[in-house]
Design a protein around this motif. Structure first.
Motif, PDB file in Angstrom:
ATOM      1  N   VAL A 264     -13.463   5.472  -0.893  1.00 30.91           N
ATOM      2  CA  VAL A 264     -12.132   5.172  -1.545  1.00 30.91           C
ATOM      3  C   VAL A 264     -11.636   3.718  -1.226  1.00 30.91           C
ATOM      4  O   VAL A 264     -11.122   2.767  -1.848  1.00 30.91           O
ATOM      5  N   ASP A 265     -12.007   3.426   0.053  1.00 33.27           N
ATOM      6  CA  ASP A 265     -11.648   1.867   0.578  1.00 33.27           C
ATOM      7  C   ASP A 265     -12.453   0.903  -0.334  1.00 33.27           C
ATOM      8  O   ASP A 265     -11.877  -0.051  -0.745  1.00 33.27           O
ATOM      9  N   GLU A 266     -13.842   1.262  -0.602  1.00 33.53           N
ATOM     10  CA  GLU A 266     -14.508   0.269  -1.600  1.00 33.53           C
ATOM     11  C   GLU A 266     -13.859   0.207  -2.845  1.00 33.53           C
ATOM     12  O   GLU A 266     -13.749  -0.950  -3.421  1.00 33.53           O
TER      13      GLU A 266
ATOM     14  N   TYR B  47     -10.016  -4.558  -3.942  1.00 32.10           N
ATOM     15  CA  TYR B  47      -9.579  -5.501  -4.882  1.00 32.10           C
ATOM     16  C   TYR B  47      -8.077  -5.181  -5.036  1.00 32.10           C
ATOM     17  O   TYR B  47      -7.273  -6.230  -5.453  1.00 32.10           O
ATOM     18  N   TYR B  48      -7.810  -3.992  -5.182  1.00 30.03           N
ATOM     19  CA  TYR B  48      -6.177  -3.352  -5.248  1.00 30.03           C
ATOM     20  C   TYR B  48      -5.400  -3.902  -4.353  1.00 30.03           C
ATOM     21  O   TYR B  48      -4.278  -4.395  -4.451  1.00 30.03           O
ATOM     22  N   VAL B  49      -5.861  -3.668  -3.116  1.00 27.08           N
ATOM     23  CA  VAL B  49      -5.243  -4.195  -1.900  1.00 27.08           C
ATOM     24  C   VAL B  49      -4.917  -5.679  -1.892  1.00 27.08           C
ATOM     25  O   VAL B  49      -3.897  -5.969  -1.576  1.00 27.08           O
ATOM     26  N   LEU B  50      -5.973  -6.490  -2.077  1.00 30.99           N
ATOM     27  CA  LEU B  50      -5.751  -7.948  -2.416  1.00 30.99           C
ATOM     28  C   LEU B  50      -4.604  -8.213  -3.401  1.00 30.99           C
ATOM     29  O   LEU B  50      -3.816  -9.115  -3.033  1.00 30.99           O
ATOM     30  N   TYR B  51      -4.713  -7.578  -4.357  1.00 29.93           N
ATOM     31  CA  TYR B  51      -3.771  -7.886  -5.511  1.00 29.93           C
ATOM     32  C   TYR B  51      -2.309  -7.480  -5.107  1.00 29.93           C
ATOM     33  O   TYR B  51      -1.358  -8.134  -5.098  1.00 29.93           O
TER      34      TYR B  51
ATOM     35  N   MET C  92       0.907  -1.296  -0.139  1.00 21.77           N
ATOM     36  CA  MET C  92       0.060  -0.092  -0.117  1.00 21.77           C
ATOM     37  C   MET C  92       0.741   1.092   0.069  1.00 21.77           C
ATOM     38  O   MET C  92       0.274   2.157  -0.497  1.00 21.77           O
ATOM     39  N   LYS C  93       2.033   0.988   0.499  1.00 23.45           N
ATOM     40  CA  LYS C  93       3.047   2.302   0.482  1.00 23.45           C
ATOM     41  C   LYS C  93       3.432   2.571  -0.879  1.00 23.45           C
ATOM     42  O   LYS C  93       3.395   4.243  -0.917  1.00 23.45           O
TER      43      LYS C  93
ATOM     44  N   SER D 143      -6.514  -8.038 -11.749  1.00 24.63           N
ATOM     45  CA  SER D 143      -7.814  -8.317 -12.106  1.00 24.63           C
ATOM     46  C   SER D 143      -8.772  -7.408 -12.643  1.00 24.63           C
ATOM     47  O   SER D 143      -8.440  -6.314 -12.334  1.00 24.63           O
ATOM     48  N   ALA D 144      -9.728  -7.826 -13.393  1.00 26.21           N
ATOM     49  CA  ALA D 144     -10.696  -6.957 -13.650  1.00 26.21           C
ATOM     50  C   ALA D 144     -11.431  -6.100 -12.565  1.00 26.21           C
ATOM     51  O   ALA D 144     -11.660  -5.036 -12.804  1.00 26.21           O
ATOM     52  N   LEU D 145     -11.376  -6.707 -11.368  1.00 26.45           N
ATOM     53  CA  LEU D 145     -12.043  -6.058 -10.417  1.00 26.45           C
ATOM     54  C   LEU D 145     -11.068  -5.064  -9.921  1.00 26.45           C
ATOM     55  O   LEU D 145     -11.607  -3.904  -9.221  1.00 26.45           O
ATOM     56  N   CYS D 146      -9.848  -5.285  -9.778  1.00 23.22           N
ATOM     57  CA  CYS D 146      -8.682  -4.370  -9.339  1.00 23.22           C
ATOM     58  C   CYS D 146      -8.974  -3.188 -10.184  1.00 23.22           C
ATOM     59  O   CYS D 146      -8.792  -2.269  -9.801  1.00 23.22           O
ATOM     60  N   CYS D 147      -8.782  -3.381 -11.578  1.00 25.65           N
ATOM     61  CA  CYS D 147      -8.774  -2.246 -12.455  1.00 25.65           C
ATOM     62  C   CYS D 147      -9.894  -1.557 -12.283  1.00 25.65           C
ATOM     63  O   CYS D 147      -9.974  -0.240 -12.517  1.00 25.65           O
ATOM     64  N   GLY D 148     -11.105  -2.062 -12.208  1.00 24.49           N
ATOM     65  CA  GLY D 148     -12.372  -1.546 -12.271  1.00 24.49           C
ATOM     66  C   GLY D 148     -12.399  -0.638 -10.930  1.00 24.49           C
ATOM     67  O   GLY D 148     -13.021   0.485 -11.035  1.00 24.49           O
TER      68      GLY D 148
END
Length: 105
Positions: free
Chosen positions: A32-34, A38-42, A1-2, A51-56
């Protein structure tokens, strides 16, 4: 996250000089968290592709944080959340918006 925080800080800093005065922040940390869940998971998982969810989520953040004030609020939220994720892969975070075709400018 940094790494994400660093990337967003750079973008927000560049953009804040281009906005008009009198803008108000209407972006909440929950929004923002919402967007970044998926980006944090990535960023904390094993190597792979975004993933598409991350990019979305990144694309949604780009759309809801338009003004300087909104981007500053989003940046503050990201910094606050980043403190809880010490295992963020900074190199991945800094390159991922480009992989998702998202521009924070």
């Amino acid at each position: 996250m940094k790494g994400l925080v660093i990337s967003v800080i750079v973008v927000v800093t560049m953009v804040q000089f281009m906005a008009e005065p009198g803008e108000t922040a209407v972006v909440s940390c929950d929004e923002v968290d919402e967007c970044l869940v998926y980006y944090v998971l990535y960023l904390t998982s094993k190597p792979g592709y975004a993933s598409a969810l991350c990019c979305g989520g990144l694309a949604k953040l780009e759309k809801i944080a338009v003004t300087t004030a909104q981007k500053q609020t989003a940046c503050s939220c990201i910094k606050q959340a980043a403190a809880g994720f010490p295992s963020i892969k900074e190199d991945v975070a800094s390159s991922n918006p480009n992989k998702c075709n998202v521009q924070f400018n």
